[in-house]
Design an enzyme around this catalytic site. Structure first.
Site, PDB file in Angstrom:
ATOM      1  N   ALA A 157      78.137  -4.566 -25.381  1.00 18.59           N
ATOM      2  CA  ALA A 157      78.301  -5.694 -26.300  1.00 18.59           C
ATOM      3  C   ALA A 157      79.524  -5.434 -27.181  1.00 18.59           C
ATOM      4  O   ALA A 157      80.662  -5.640 -26.745  1.00 18.59           O
ATOM      5  CB  ALA A 157      77.035  -5.878 -27.128  1.00 18.59           C
ATOM      6  N   ARG A 158      79.300  -4.991 -28.383  1.00 17.28           N
ATOM      7  CA  ARG A 158      80.357  -4.583 -29.310  1.00 17.28           C
ATOM      8  C   ARG A 158      79.898  -3.322 -30.021  1.00 17.28           C
ATOM      9  O   ARG A 158      78.708  -3.131 -30.267  1.00 17.28           O
ATOM     10  CB  ARG A 158      80.649  -5.681 -30.344  1.00 17.28           C
ATOM     11  CG  ARG A 158      81.385  -6.886 -29.776  1.00 17.28           C
ATOM     12  CD  ARG A 158      82.809  -6.526 -29.360  1.00 17.28           C
ATOM     13  NE  ARG A 158      83.560  -7.677 -28.880  1.00 17.28           N
ATOM     14  CZ  ARG A 158      83.642  -8.024 -27.599  1.00 17.28           C
ATOM     15  NH1 ARG A 158      82.986  -7.312 -26.679  1.00 17.28           N
ATOM     16  NH2 ARG A 158      84.366  -9.060 -27.239  1.00 17.28           N
ATOM     17  N   GLU A 190      86.742   1.932 -32.517  1.00 17.26           N
ATOM     18  CA  GLU A 190      87.317   1.777 -31.183  1.00 17.26           C
ATOM     19  C   GLU A 190      88.811   1.502 -31.334  1.00 17.26           C
ATOM     20  O   GLU A 190      89.176   0.598 -32.077  1.00 17.26           O
ATOM     21  CB  GLU A 190      86.629   0.619 -30.456  1.00 17.26           C
ATOM     22  CG  GLU A 190      87.029   0.488 -29.002  1.00 17.26           C
ATOM     23  CD  GLU A 190      86.255  -0.596 -28.266  1.00 17.26           C
ATOM     24  OE1 GLU A 190      86.921  -1.430 -27.619  1.00 17.26           O
ATOM     25  OE2 GLU A 190      85.010  -0.608 -28.334  1.00 17.26           O
ATOM     26  N   HIS A 211      85.932   0.744 -22.935  1.00 20.29           N
ATOM     27  CA  HIS A 211      85.840  -0.724 -22.923  1.00 20.29           C
ATOM     28  C   HIS A 211      86.310  -1.252 -21.573  1.00 20.29           C
ATOM     29  O   HIS A 211      87.121  -2.176 -21.478  1.00 20.29           O
ATOM     30  CB  HIS A 211      86.671  -1.329 -24.056  1.00 20.29           C
ATOM     31  CG  HIS A 211      86.121  -2.635 -24.549  1.00 20.29           C
ATOM     32  ND1 HIS A 211      86.130  -3.009 -25.877  1.00 20.29           N
ATOM     33  CD2 HIS A 211      85.545  -3.667 -23.879  1.00 20.29           C
ATOM     34  CE1 HIS A 211      85.595  -4.209 -26.016  1.00 20.29           C
ATOM     35  NE2 HIS A 211      85.237  -4.631 -24.814  1.00 20.29           N
TER      36      HIS A 211
END
Length: 315
Positions: free
Chosen positions: A232-233, A262, A281
């Site tokens: 997701a995040r 990140e 990612h």
């Protein structure tokens, strides 16, 4: 080219340039005039008469000269970066690329679950040391999987887990709508949803509700043999709390494609945890990205002509 029907704006996604997208669109819309802007000046000139623009974003300067624009087709699933109010004021519909990532991210999730069940990360470490030593493993088969977020990606994950005969629990904003999982909970019942799951998959958007959703309390609620999978995040998870739980083996592991912060700094403690697997990612990467974007676009151009509701419309 003057007076294009569809204008491809300048962009690069996952190493793919706009020429690939233009080719995919032309293949699906052979009767349409499809232009590919190569410079800012070309964008400003070609967008004056284009009915459809395709790209990552569009600014006020381009919108000011887009006299015939009816649709901006965003090539991202998320549209929070767009000037949505401005587009609405100009009478321009906006669609997103929701669903494009379903197959590849679902494969990443299932692969991560299998990797942790079979301890591939341990095998890689032992192989690097040329060490032949057996170890215990588990199975994904027959487990309970909580999928947080039942959008296109969450549904794709549930679909691919069917052959593993798992029990599935879903979490969504509107649980009364049901879903593809065996049970569906609201976000206010998040702890109940994850309490019995061997795998907790985060596939939700980042909102005020989901920011910090997986905090110390949530991690303590999860089973000691649970694996957290986050595509997701990063901000959905309290990173400090996760590090603490992993260090103390209070959950079995975590597969993180997104992190907070990140990119993850070189000296971050997550790198040193043997029960965490980290990818940069990368779950969204697929060579089929533009092909799937072009499929959505071609469908929406037909809908635009017929006056039907646009697919993936957000404005």
């Amino acid at each position: 080219m003057s007076d294009p029907d569809v204008l491809i704006l300048r962009q690069t996604i996952h190493g793919l340039g706009p020429d690939e997208l233009a080719a995919a669109v032309r293949e699906r819309l052979p009767d349409a005039a499809v232009a590919r802007a190569r410079t800012p000046a070309e964008e400003r000139e070609l967008i004056r008469t284009a009915r459809v623009a395709v790209g990552l974003t569009i600014d006020e300067e381009l919108l000011a000269v887009a006299e015939e624009l009816e649709l901006f087709a965003c090539v991202f699933a998320g549209t929070g970066h767009l000037p949505r109010d401005l587009l609405d004021d100009h009478g321009v519909a906006v669609t997103n690329a929701s669903g494009v990532h379903g197959p590849n991210i679902a494969e990443h999730v299932v692969g991560s679950m299998i990797a942790h069940a079979r301890q591939f990360h341990r095998a890689y470490r032992q192989q690097s040391r040329r060490e032949w030593r057996t170890y215990e493993t588990t199975e994904v088969y027959g487990s309970t999987v909580a999928v947080v977020g039942l959008g296109a990606i969450g549904r794709a994950v549930v679909d691919r887990l069917a052959s593993f005969e798992v029990e599935t629990v879903g979490v969504r904003y509107s649980p009364e709508k049901g879903g593809p999982t065996d049970e569906v909970y609201g976000f206010d019942e998040f702890h109940e949803a994850v309490a019995d799951a061997e795998y907790v998959v985060l596939a939700c958007p980042l909102t005020e509700t989901t920011r910090g959703l997986v905090d110390a309390d949530a991690l303590r609620t999860m089973r000691p043999n649970a694996v957290l999978v986050n595509i997701a995040r990063g901000q959905v998870v309290d990173t400090d709390a996760l590090v603490t739980e992993l260090r103390n083996n209070r959950i079995r592991g975590a597969a993180l494609d997104v992190t907070d912060p990140e990119p993850l700094p070189e000296d971050h403690p997550l790198w040193g945890l043997s029960n965490a697997t980290i990818t940069p990612h990368n779950a969204g990467h697929t060579p089929e990205y533009y092909e799937r974007v072009a499929e959505i676009l071609a469908d929406n151009v037909a809908r635009l002509e017929s006056g039907d509701e646009l697919r993936n419309r957000v404005v």
